[in-house]
Write a protein that holds these residues in place. Sequence first.
Motif, PDB file in Angstrom:
ATOM      1  N   GLY A 141       0.791  -1.216   0.000  1.00  0.00           N
ATOM      2  CA  GLY A 141       0.000   0.000   0.000  1.00  0.00           C
ATOM      3  C   GLY A 141       0.824   1.267   0.000  1.00  0.00           C
ATOM      4  O   GLY A 141       0.447   2.262  -0.618  1.00  0.00           O
ATOM      5  N   ILE A 142       1.957   1.240   0.690  1.00  0.00           N
ATOM      6  CA  ILE A 142       2.780   2.442   0.819  1.00  0.00           C
ATOM      7  C   ILE A 142       3.681   2.650  -0.389  1.00  0.00           C
ATOM      8  O   ILE A 142       3.823   3.774  -0.881  1.00  0.00           O
ATOM      9  N   PHE A 143       4.276   1.592  -0.880  1.00  0.00           N
ATOM     10  CA  PHE A 143       5.326   1.728  -1.896  1.00  0.00           C
ATOM     11  C   PHE A 143       4.836   1.450  -3.308  1.00  0.00           C
ATOM     12  O   PHE A 143       5.301   2.078  -4.254  1.00  0.00           O
ATOM     13  N   ALA A 144       3.894   0.512  -3.444  1.00  0.00           N
ATOM     14  CA  ALA A 144       3.613   0.004  -4.795  1.00  0.00           C
ATOM     15  C   ALA A 144       2.156  -0.387  -4.973  1.00  0.00           C
ATOM     16  O   ALA A 144       1.846  -1.479  -5.446  1.00  0.00           O
ATOM     17  N   ALA A 145       1.246   0.510  -4.638  1.00  0.00           N
ATOM     18  CA  ALA A 145      -0.188   0.180  -4.672  1.00  0.00           C
ATOM     19  C   ALA A 145      -0.703  -0.113  -6.069  1.00  0.00           C
ATOM     20  O   ALA A 145      -1.719  -0.797  -6.220  1.00  0.00           O
ATOM     21  N   ASP A 146      -0.031   0.386  -7.104  1.00  0.00           N
ATOM     22  CA  ASP A 146      -0.494   0.155  -8.476  1.00  0.00           C
ATOM     23  C   ASP A 146       0.349  -0.892  -9.210  1.00  0.00           C
ATOM     24  O   ASP A 146       0.331  -0.980 -10.432  1.00  0.00           O
ATOM     25  N   VAL A 147       1.060  -1.712  -8.440  1.00  0.00           N
ATOM     26  CA  VAL A 147       1.873  -2.802  -8.997  1.00  0.00           C
ATOM     27  C   VAL A 147       1.180  -4.127  -8.679  1.00  0.00           C
ATOM     28  O   VAL A 147       0.613  -4.282  -7.591  1.00  0.00           O
ATOM     29  N   PRO A 148       1.166  -5.099  -9.613  1.00  0.00           N
ATOM     30  CA  PRO A 148       0.503  -6.379  -9.346  1.00  0.00           C
ATOM     31  C   PRO A 148       0.988  -7.041  -8.053  1.00  0.00           C
ATOM     32  O   PRO A 148       2.182  -6.986  -7.718  1.00  0.00           O
ATOM     33  N   ALA A 149       0.073  -7.672  -7.320  1.00  0.00           N
ATOM     34  CA  ALA A 149       0.363  -8.250  -6.008  1.00  0.00           C
ATOM     35  C   ALA A 149       1.559  -9.214  -6.009  1.00  0.00           C
ATOM     36  O   ALA A 149       2.400  -9.157  -5.100  1.00  0.00           O
ATOM     37  N   PRO A 150       1.674 -10.126  -6.990  1.00  0.00           N
ATOM     38  CA  PRO A 150       2.832 -11.030  -6.961  1.00  0.00           C
ATOM     39  C   PRO A 150       4.175 -10.287  -7.030  1.00  0.00           C
ATOM     40  O   PRO A 150       5.152 -10.717  -6.430  1.00  0.00           O
ATOM     41  N   VAL A 151       4.183  -9.178  -7.760  1.00  0.00           N
ATOM     42  CA  VAL A 151       5.419  -8.394  -7.871  1.00  0.00           C
ATOM     43  C   VAL A 151       5.718  -7.696  -6.553  1.00  0.00           C
ATOM     44  O   VAL A 151       6.864  -7.677  -6.084  1.00  0.00           O
ATOM     45  N   LYS A 202       9.151  22.626  -8.112  1.00  0.00           N
ATOM     46  CA  LYS A 202       8.880  24.037  -8.417  1.00  0.00           C
ATOM     47  C   LYS A 202      10.050  24.916  -8.008  1.00  0.00           C
ATOM     48  O   LYS A 202      10.459  25.817  -8.751  1.00  0.00           O
ATOM     49  N   ARG A 203      10.621  24.669  -6.833  1.00  0.00           N
ATOM     50  CA  ARG A 203      11.752  25.458  -6.356  1.00  0.00           C
ATOM     51  C   ARG A 203      12.943  25.343  -7.292  1.00  0.00           C
ATOM     52  O   ARG A 203      13.693  26.300  -7.487  1.00  0.00           O
ATOM     53  N   ALA A 204      13.112  24.160  -7.871  1.00  0.00           N
ATOM     54  CA  ALA A 204      14.238  23.926  -8.774  1.00  0.00           C
ATOM     55  C   ALA A 204      13.974  24.443 -10.183  1.00  0.00           C
ATOM     56  O   ALA A 204      14.869  24.418 -11.035  1.00  0.00           O
ATOM     57  N   GLY A 205      12.736  24.877 -10.436  1.00  0.00           N
ATOM     58  CA  GLY A 205      12.397  25.319 -11.787  1.00  0.00           C
ATOM     59  C   GLY A 205      12.355  24.177 -12.773  1.00  0.00           C
ATOM     60  O   GLY A 205      12.595  24.358 -13.975  1.00  0.00           O
ATOM     61  N   ALA A 206      12.027  22.983 -12.284  1.00  0.00           N
ATOM     62  CA  ALA A 206      12.023  21.793 -13.135  1.00  0.00           C
ATOM     63  C   ALA A 206      10.804  21.765 -14.048  1.00  0.00           C
ATOM     64  O   ALA A 206       9.711  22.188 -13.664  1.00  0.00           O
ATOM     65  N   THR A 207      10.997  21.257 -15.250  1.00  0.00           N
ATOM     66  CA  THR A 207       9.882  20.942 -16.139  1.00  0.00           C
ATOM     67  C   THR A 207       9.174  19.738 -15.533  1.00  0.00           C
ATOM     68  O   THR A 207       9.781  18.669 -15.385  1.00  0.00           O
ATOM     69  N   THR A 208       7.912  19.897 -15.157  1.00  0.00           N
ATOM     70  CA  THR A 208       7.257  18.902 -14.306  1.00  0.00           C
ATOM     71  C   THR A 208       6.023  18.286 -14.956  1.00  0.00           C
ATOM     72  O   THR A 208       5.230  18.980 -15.585  1.00  0.00           O
ATOM     73  N   VAL A 209       5.881  16.968 -14.785  1.00  0.00           N
ATOM     74  CA  VAL A 209       4.658  16.263 -15.154  1.00  0.00           C
ATOM     75  C   VAL A 209       4.153  15.546 -13.906  1.00  0.00           C
ATOM     76  O   VAL A 209       4.929  15.191 -13.023  1.00  0.00           O
ATOM     77  N   GLU A 210       2.861  15.361 -13.820  1.00  0.00           N
ATOM     78  CA  GLU A 210       2.288  14.633 -12.689  1.00  0.00           C
ATOM     79  C   GLU A 210       1.424  13.504 -13.217  1.00  0.00           C
ATOM     80  O   GLU A 210       0.619  13.705 -14.133  1.00  0.00           O
ATOM     81  N   LEU A 211       1.602  12.322 -12.640  1.00  0.00           N
ATOM     82  CA  LEU A 211       0.809  11.156 -13.025  1.00  0.00           C
ATOM     83  C   LEU A 211      -0.198  10.859 -11.927  1.00  0.00           C
ATOM     84  O   LEU A 211       0.177  10.434 -10.828  1.00  0.00           O
ATOM     85  N   GLU A 212      -1.466  11.106 -12.202  1.00  0.00           N
ATOM     86  CA  GLU A 212      -2.514  10.821 -11.225  1.00  0.00           C
ATOM     87  C   GLU A 212      -2.599   9.318 -10.981  1.00  0.00           C
ATOM     88  O   GLU A 212      -2.498   8.517 -11.899  1.00  0.00           O
ATOM     89  N   GLY A 213      -2.772   8.952  -9.733  1.00  0.00           N
ATOM     90  CA  GLY A 213      -2.932   7.546  -9.387  1.00  0.00           C
ATOM     91  C   GLY A 213      -1.642   6.755  -9.331  1.00  0.00           C
ATOM     92  O   GLY A 213      -1.669   5.564  -9.033  1.00  0.00           O
ATOM     93  N   ALA A 214      -0.513   7.395  -9.606  1.00  0.00           N
ATOM     94  CA  ALA A 214       0.765   6.680  -9.608  1.00  0.00           C
ATOM     95  C   ALA A 214       1.313   6.543  -8.194  1.00  0.00           C
ATOM     96  O   ALA A 214       1.318   7.494  -7.422  1.00  0.00           O
ATOM     97  N   SER A 215       1.783   5.336  -7.866  1.00  0.00           N
ATOM     98  CA  SER A 215       2.387   5.081  -6.563  1.00  0.00           C
ATOM     99  C   SER A 215       3.852   5.500  -6.559  1.00  0.00           C
ATOM    100  O   SER A 215       4.396   5.951  -7.573  1.00  0.00           O
ATOM    101  N   HIS A 216       4.487   5.306  -5.417  1.00  0.00           N
ATOM    102  CA  HIS A 216       5.909   5.618  -5.313  1.00  0.00           C
ATOM    103  C   HIS A 216       6.732   4.777  -6.286  1.00  0.00           C
ATOM    104  O   HIS A 216       7.758   5.220  -6.796  1.00  0.00           O
ATOM    105  N   ALA A 217       6.270   3.558  -6.552  1.00  0.00           N
ATOM    106  CA  ALA A 217       6.983   2.655  -7.468  1.00  0.00           C
ATOM    107  C   ALA A 217       6.598   2.930  -8.912  1.00  0.00           C
ATOM    108  O   ALA A 217       6.418   2.017  -9.719  1.00  0.00           O
ATOM    109  N   VAL A 218       6.514   4.191  -9.262  1.00  0.00           N
ATOM    110  CA  VAL A 218       6.044   4.589 -10.593  1.00  0.00           C
ATOM    111  C   VAL A 218       6.953   4.077 -11.710  1.00  0.00           C
ATOM    112  O   VAL A 218       6.488   3.803 -12.819  1.00  0.00           O
TER     113      VAL A 218
END
Length: 238
Positions: A141-151, A202-218
């Motif tokens: 749940g914390i690290f890889a909620a959108d990764v298949p359970a066996p993985v 934002k502080r770094a002035g990075a070109t940024t994209v955001e993936l909705e629903g993506a876990s930490h293990a994106v």
Amino acid sequence: MTTTPTVLLVHGAFADAGSWSGVVAELQNHGIPVIAPPNPLRGLASDAAYIASVAAQVEGPVVLVGHSYGGAIITVAGTVENVVGLVYIAAYVPEAGESLGELQGRFPLSPLVSNLKQWTYPVEGGETAVEVTIQAEAFPGIFAADVPAPVTKALAVSQRPLATSVFDEPAAAAAWQTKRSWALVAGADEAINPEVERFGAKRAGATTVELEGASHAVAVSRPKEVADLIRDAVRATS
């Protein structure tokens, strides 16, 4: 004549270089040279020095990519002369002189903090130091909620532990102050508060994209999107 930078992928805590395998395949399919070295996870200064030494030995320009704690490492290691770009993937983006604890402390803590298991390991002089992993039952749940359970089951028992000292160690430099940067925010991250990722980018002035629903293990769950951002950085710095 243009030179395609080599992409150097730096994994974060609780993972290893294998977590980049899908991203590596995507980059290689597009003819981009890539290296995914091990990250020692023993201390920010020492880890950054190791990654900097790897980058310095690459012939030609390098784009550094850091996931999670790896973002702090590329922030420091990115001062190496042949590094031409920085890509942050669900990552910490510290300022020079700022520790990860200070950066994280600006925002509500993520569920990760209350689900860590402490271990000890030997250091010089017969002393011991503390390292942490994510409790196995909380890992999916914390690290890889959108990764298949066996993985996730395999990932949970093969975690690379992180020395707790890294959270108090200030970043010696911030390469994003002088080099171009890109960032991917994992919108459903439960390991790093996405607000921490957005703030740093934002502080770094990075070109940024955001993936909705993506876990930490994106990088595991959405390797194509991660590789697409890295390819943008490669194109922009070629």
